[in-house]
Scaffold this motif. Sequence first.
Motif, PDB file in Angstrom:
ATOM      1  N   ASP A 150       0.853  -1.196   0.000  1.00 56.39           N
ATOM      2  CA  ASP A 150       0.000   0.000   0.000  1.00 56.39           C
ATOM      3  C   ASP A 150       0.890   1.249   0.000  1.00 56.39           C
ATOM      4  O   ASP A 150       1.295   1.750   1.040  1.00 56.39           O
ATOM      5  CB  ASP A 150      -0.916  -0.012   1.233  1.00 56.39           C
ATOM      6  CG  ASP A 150      -1.911   1.157   1.200  1.00 56.39           C
ATOM      7  OD1 ASP A 150      -1.917   1.924   0.210  1.00 56.39           O
ATOM      8  OD2 ASP A 150      -2.689   1.297   2.164  1.00 56.39           O
ATOM      9  N   TRP A 151       1.216   1.726  -1.193  1.00 59.56           N
ATOM     10  CA  TRP A 151       2.119   2.869  -1.327  1.00 59.56           C
ATOM     11  C   TRP A 151       1.441   4.194  -1.016  1.00 59.56           C
ATOM     12  O   TRP A 151       2.118   5.230  -0.931  1.00 59.56           O
ATOM     13  CB  TRP A 151       2.708   2.905  -2.740  1.00 59.56           C
ATOM     14  CG  TRP A 151       3.567   1.716  -3.017  1.00 59.56           C
ATOM     15  CD1 TRP A 151       3.240   0.589  -3.701  1.00 59.56           C
ATOM     16  CD2 TRP A 151       4.913   1.526  -2.586  1.00 59.56           C
ATOM     17  NE1 TRP A 151       4.289  -0.300  -3.736  1.00 59.56           N
ATOM     18  CE2 TRP A 151       5.337   0.256  -3.050  1.00 59.56           C
ATOM     19  CE3 TRP A 151       5.813   2.311  -1.848  1.00 59.56           C
ATOM     20  CZ2 TRP A 151       6.604  -0.243  -2.811  1.00 59.56           C
ATOM     21  CZ3 TRP A 151       7.078   1.804  -1.605  1.00 59.56           C
ATOM     22  CH2 TRP A 151       7.465   0.546  -2.090  1.00 59.56           C
ATOM     23  N   SER A 152       0.141   4.170  -0.855  1.00 56.63           N
ATOM     24  CA  SER A 152      -0.549   5.421  -0.535  1.00 56.63           C
ATOM     25  C   SER A 152      -0.158   5.939   0.846  1.00 56.63           C
ATOM     26  O   SER A 152      -0.376   7.105   1.162  1.00 56.63           O
ATOM     27  CB  SER A 152      -2.070   5.216  -0.606  1.00 56.63           C
ATOM     28  OG  SER A 152      -2.492   4.268   0.370  1.00 56.63           O
ATOM     29  N   LEU A 153       0.448   5.060   1.676  1.00 55.17           N
ATOM     30  CA  LEU A 153       0.881   5.478   3.002  1.00 55.17           C
ATOM     31  C   LEU A 153       2.215   6.218   2.951  1.00 55.17           C
ATOM     32  O   LEU A 153       2.687   6.720   3.972  1.00 55.17           O
ATOM     33  CB  LEU A 153       1.013   4.257   3.921  1.00 55.17           C
ATOM     34  CG  LEU A 153      -0.269   3.423   4.123  1.00 55.17           C
ATOM     35  CD1 LEU A 153       0.026   2.204   4.976  1.00 55.17           C
ATOM     36  CD2 LEU A 153      -1.358   4.283   4.758  1.00 55.17           C
ATOM     37  N   THR A 154       2.871   6.248   1.788  1.00 55.15           N
ATOM     38  CA  THR A 154       4.167   6.911   1.640  1.00 55.15           C
ATOM     39  C   THR A 154       4.021   8.120   0.722  1.00 55.15           C
ATOM     40  O   THR A 154       2.963   8.365   0.132  1.00 55.15           O
ATOM     41  CB  THR A 154       5.197   5.936   1.051  1.00 55.15           C
ATOM     42  OG1 THR A 154       4.864   5.681  -0.327  1.00 55.15           O
ATOM     43  CG2 THR A 154       5.196   4.619   1.814  1.00 55.15           C
ATOM     44  N   GLU A 155       5.108   8.860   0.549  1.00 57.65           N
ATOM     45  CA  GLU A 155       5.106  10.028  -0.320  1.00 57.65           C
ATOM     46  C   GLU A 155       5.006   9.657  -1.797  1.00 57.65           C
ATOM     47  O   GLU A 155       4.731  10.518  -2.630  1.00 57.65           O
ATOM     48  CB  GLU A 155       6.383  10.842  -0.073  1.00 57.65           C
ATOM     49  CG  GLU A 155       6.481  11.428   1.328  1.00 57.65           C
ATOM     50  CD  GLU A 155       7.788  12.153   1.544  1.00 57.65           C
ATOM     51  OE1 GLU A 155       8.508  12.369   0.553  1.00 57.65           O
ATOM     52  OE2 GLU A 155       8.097  12.505   2.703  1.00 57.65           O
ATOM     53  N   LEU A 156       5.242   8.385  -2.149  1.00 58.18           N
ATOM     54  CA  LEU A 156       5.163   7.973  -3.549  1.00 58.18           C
ATOM     55  C   LEU A 156       3.728   7.983  -4.053  1.00 58.18           C
ATOM     56  O   LEU A 156       3.485   8.139  -5.253  1.00 58.18           O
ATOM     57  CB  LEU A 156       5.766   6.582  -3.760  1.00 58.18           C
ATOM     58  CG  LEU A 156       7.298   6.501  -3.821  1.00 58.18           C
ATOM     59  CD1 LEU A 156       7.902   6.659  -2.439  1.00 58.18           C
ATOM     60  CD2 LEU A 156       7.738   5.176  -4.418  1.00 58.18           C
ATOM     61  N   GLY A 157       2.785   7.763  -3.149  1.00 60.38           N
ATOM     62  CA  GLY A 157       1.384   7.698  -3.556  1.00 60.38           C
ATOM     63  C   GLY A 157       1.040   6.357  -4.181  1.00 60.38           C
ATOM     64  O   GLY A 157       1.883   5.460  -4.304  1.00 60.38           O
ATOM     65  N   PRO A 158      -0.207   6.170  -4.611  1.00 60.70           N
ATOM     66  CA  PRO A 158      -0.633   4.889  -5.193  1.00 60.70           C
ATOM     67  C   PRO A 158       0.223   4.527  -6.399  1.00 60.70           C
ATOM     68  O   PRO A 158       0.741   5.388  -7.119  1.00 60.70           O
ATOM     69  CB  PRO A 158      -2.097   5.134  -5.587  1.00 60.70           C
ATOM     70  CG  PRO A 158      -2.516   6.297  -4.750  1.00 60.70           C
ATOM     71  CD  PRO A 158      -1.317   7.149  -4.541  1.00 60.70           C
ATOM     72  N   LEU A 159       0.341   3.226  -6.641  1.00 62.16           N
ATOM     73  CA  LEU A 159       1.170   2.729  -7.739  1.00 62.16           C
ATOM     74  C   LEU A 159       0.707   3.287  -9.075  1.00 62.16           C
ATOM     75  O   LEU A 159       1.521   3.546  -9.973  1.00 62.16           O
ATOM     76  CB  LEU A 159       1.124   1.187  -7.754  1.00 62.16           C
ATOM     77  CG  LEU A 159       2.212   0.466  -8.528  1.00 62.16           C
ATOM     78  CD1 LEU A 159       3.576   0.743  -7.929  1.00 62.16           C
ATOM     79  CD2 LEU A 159       1.941  -1.029  -8.556  1.00 62.16           C
ATOM     80  N   ALA A 160      -0.575   3.459  -9.229  1.00 61.34           N
ATOM     81  CA  ALA A 160      -1.118   3.942 -10.503  1.00 61.34           C
ATOM     82  C   ALA A 160      -0.678   5.374 -10.806  1.00 61.34           C
ATOM     83  O   ALA A 160      -0.732   5.807 -11.962  1.00 61.34           O
ATOM     84  CB  ALA A 160      -2.643   3.864 -10.487  1.00 61.34           C
ATOM     85  N   MET A 161      -0.227   6.119  -9.803  1.00 65.00           N
ATOM     86  CA  MET A 161       0.155   7.501  -9.995  1.00 65.00           C
ATOM     87  C   MET A 161       1.665   7.681 -10.130  1.00 65.00           C
ATOM     88  O   MET A 161       2.162   8.796 -10.197  1.00 65.00           O
ATOM     89  CB  MET A 161      -0.337   8.340  -8.800  1.00 65.00           C
ATOM     90  CG  MET A 161      -1.834   8.279  -8.575  1.00 65.00           C
ATOM     91  SD  MET A 161      -2.738   8.941 -10.005  1.00 65.00           S
ATOM     92  CE  MET A 161      -2.292  10.663  -9.912  1.00 65.00           C
ATOM     93  N   TRP A 162       2.417   6.543 -10.143  1.00 64.55           N
ATOM     94  CA  TRP A 162       3.872   6.665 -10.228  1.00 64.55           C
ATOM     95  C   TRP A 162       4.262   7.238 -11.585  1.00 64.55           C
ATOM     96  O   TRP A 162       3.687   6.879 -12.627  1.00 64.55           O
ATOM     97  CB  TRP A 162       4.530   5.305 -10.044  1.00 64.55           C
ATOM     98  CG  TRP A 162       4.578   4.867  -8.616  1.00 64.55           C
ATOM     99  CD1 TRP A 162       3.916   5.422  -7.562  1.00 64.55           C
ATOM    100  CD2 TRP A 162       5.319   3.769  -8.100  1.00 64.55           C
ATOM    101  NE1 TRP A 162       4.201   4.757  -6.422  1.00 64.55           N
ATOM    102  CE2 TRP A 162       5.064   3.728  -6.706  1.00 64.55           C
ATOM    103  CE3 TRP A 162       6.166   2.823  -8.636  1.00 64.55           C
ATOM    104  CZ2 TRP A 162       5.629   2.784  -5.893  1.00 64.55           C
ATOM    105  CZ3 TRP A 162       6.737   1.869  -7.817  1.00 64.55           C
ATOM    106  CH2 TRP A 162       6.464   1.853  -6.452  1.00 64.55           C
TER     107      TRP A 162
END
Length: 703
Positions: A25-37
């Motif tokens: 769950d990357w939304s918990l980090t500054e990277l944001g959701p995977l789809a927004m990378w």
Amino acid sequence: MQFLSDSHGCDGWKGEMAERIRAFDWSLTELGPLAMWPASLCSTVQLMLASPLPMVMLWGRAGYMIYNDSYSKFAGGRHPFLLGSPVELGWPEVADFNRNVVDTCLAGGTLSYRNKALILLRDGVPEDVWMDLYYSPVANDEGIPSGVMAIVVETTEFMRSERLRQEAENAYRADNERVRLALNAGALLGSFVWDVKNNVLSGDERFARTFHYPPGQDLGNLPQAYTESQIHPDDLAWVNERVGHSVQTGEPYNAEYRVLRPDGSYLWVLASGCCEFNEQGKPFRFPGVLIDIHERKTAEESLLKFTRNLEQRVADEVGARLAAEEQLRQSQKLEAIGGLTGGVAHDFNNLLQVIAGNLHLLARHEPDNLNVQRRVSASIAAVERGAKLSSQLLAFARRQPLSPAVCDPRQIFEGLGELLQRALGETIQINMQVVDDAWRVHVDRNQLENAILNLAINARDAMNGEGTISLSASNVRLDPEFCVGKGLVPGEFVRVAVSDSGAGMPPQVLAQAFEPFFTTKADGHGTGLGLSMVFGFVKQSGGHIEIYSVVGEGTRVQLYFPRSLRPLPDETPLHVPQQRGGHETILVVEDNEAVRISAVELLREEGYQVLTASNGDTAMQMLLEGVAVDLIFTDVVMPGLIKSSDLAAWAKVQDPAVAVLFTSGHTRDIISRNHQLSPDTHLLSKPYGPQALTRMVRTVLNG
């Protein structure tokens, strides 16, 4: 800025780590959701996942970690907790180093290190490692450095091999230097070559002088008959036999023999060489050297002149070997029993802890019910007897956790005097003797006092409660002969002895004295673990125990402890007032639910804020997520990847450090070395009561 959807940017990712990255769950980090990378990040991750080299991406100022399969193997027990974690939190012991890496690369710089020396925690233990490290910036879609690509290649084995190679080269140079010095000192008496095919012997001038060839002799054709005439008649057959053996087998030639001197005496020499063979396997050349060994042989002969009673010496050696083999068999038997004991003790003490915890809680909830209080007291007494039994078994098995310190035997005996008199009774006289300059020892003082008390009680029982018990401490130097088969290194020891004038023991009883549960006392008057516990404690402390007994004359038990040259510690007491809990938060980590529940209730009744985790993995996840605690109260032995020692290592590197209190029924050496606890390790053994728990918690929190 262009963004790639998850289905577009991640389709090409393959492997175990690809699945873990997609599931995180990357939304918990500054990277944001995977789809927004950004596309640049997706393509760089794809390149990294396909690489066979250990690679890790540190994204953003925090350095959130994304890594490939090879790096997951390098991470060891920290995987998969490193995924998505800031690099400084994942590798706290090298936080400053990684902060410099991130800052440098985000500023557009690159870094590389060859065989970089670092200290990493592995299984909670600091370890020296070496790495080839390469760091370069990774740009986002606008071309601005937003991450760091790191290639991590461990070179620890290579560096260790290089060290060994360097040591070997140094040893080789030293050997060459010794050979040169030997040659300069005249140890080499010459060299020779025997032409096997043509049966011609040649040598250098030194060889010719050693065998006293006449002046002007052709060194390329030395008469072999003359050479043999200069060899001692008793040695000639041996020399020819060794030469023939080397010619037949190709094995190196080494023969010690005597050469006649002009004054009629003989010189001891060592001839060394090797037969060389042609392509057809036929011997054709036999080179060698002659070395002066006269001083060594003279010393050996002098030693033989002083050796008497050879048959008795051989008999003594055989007897010592048989005794050593018997001790080895006994040790192996005790080790097998000890392994079983250690495994049972952990579960047994957990059961006792559940019982004890609930009994104490019941007593607190029913303070005015006399029947409850009476029965709880009786039950707690039974739990304490069970705990003592378990402790004695662990002591016998040499698996009890010890807290050794430098001790003065005189202080120990002075402190024991009054206790022994109360324990043994007024009809027993105690005679104590300690040398004025008694050497110091490095032992667990409480266990040593307990061992002396056990031996004194056994002595009292052997005398039916009347007589004199002698206790002594003396300095002794143990020679190699005494130490054979005892696991001791010859040197200086302190001998503690306990003697009685009781009934004594016959040989068959004496042979079983240290075995667990063996006792000569009537049923209900002893467990048979007293001597077993003393035996285990002494052996675990690096010492030795012996027992001598004669029927009708009494028994003497002697304990040997290695002398310690370290100074006595400063024993100035620190008066810390007992405090009840208040604002502190305690994280209780315990896999046994019943034990965990009782511990939590006891702590909450003292006013502490309590959090719980059923294993080390859950506890570490809570801590990495930022849960703030003042104390980690953790069981030593738990299932899962994260061990209790890993939690302690994490706590130690925090700023400020988080206090840690271990608890266990059996540590299995997870937090100790040979069950020797370090001074900064706090352990509360199971089963424990409310007073012991709160006192220990308060002590650790107070630092």
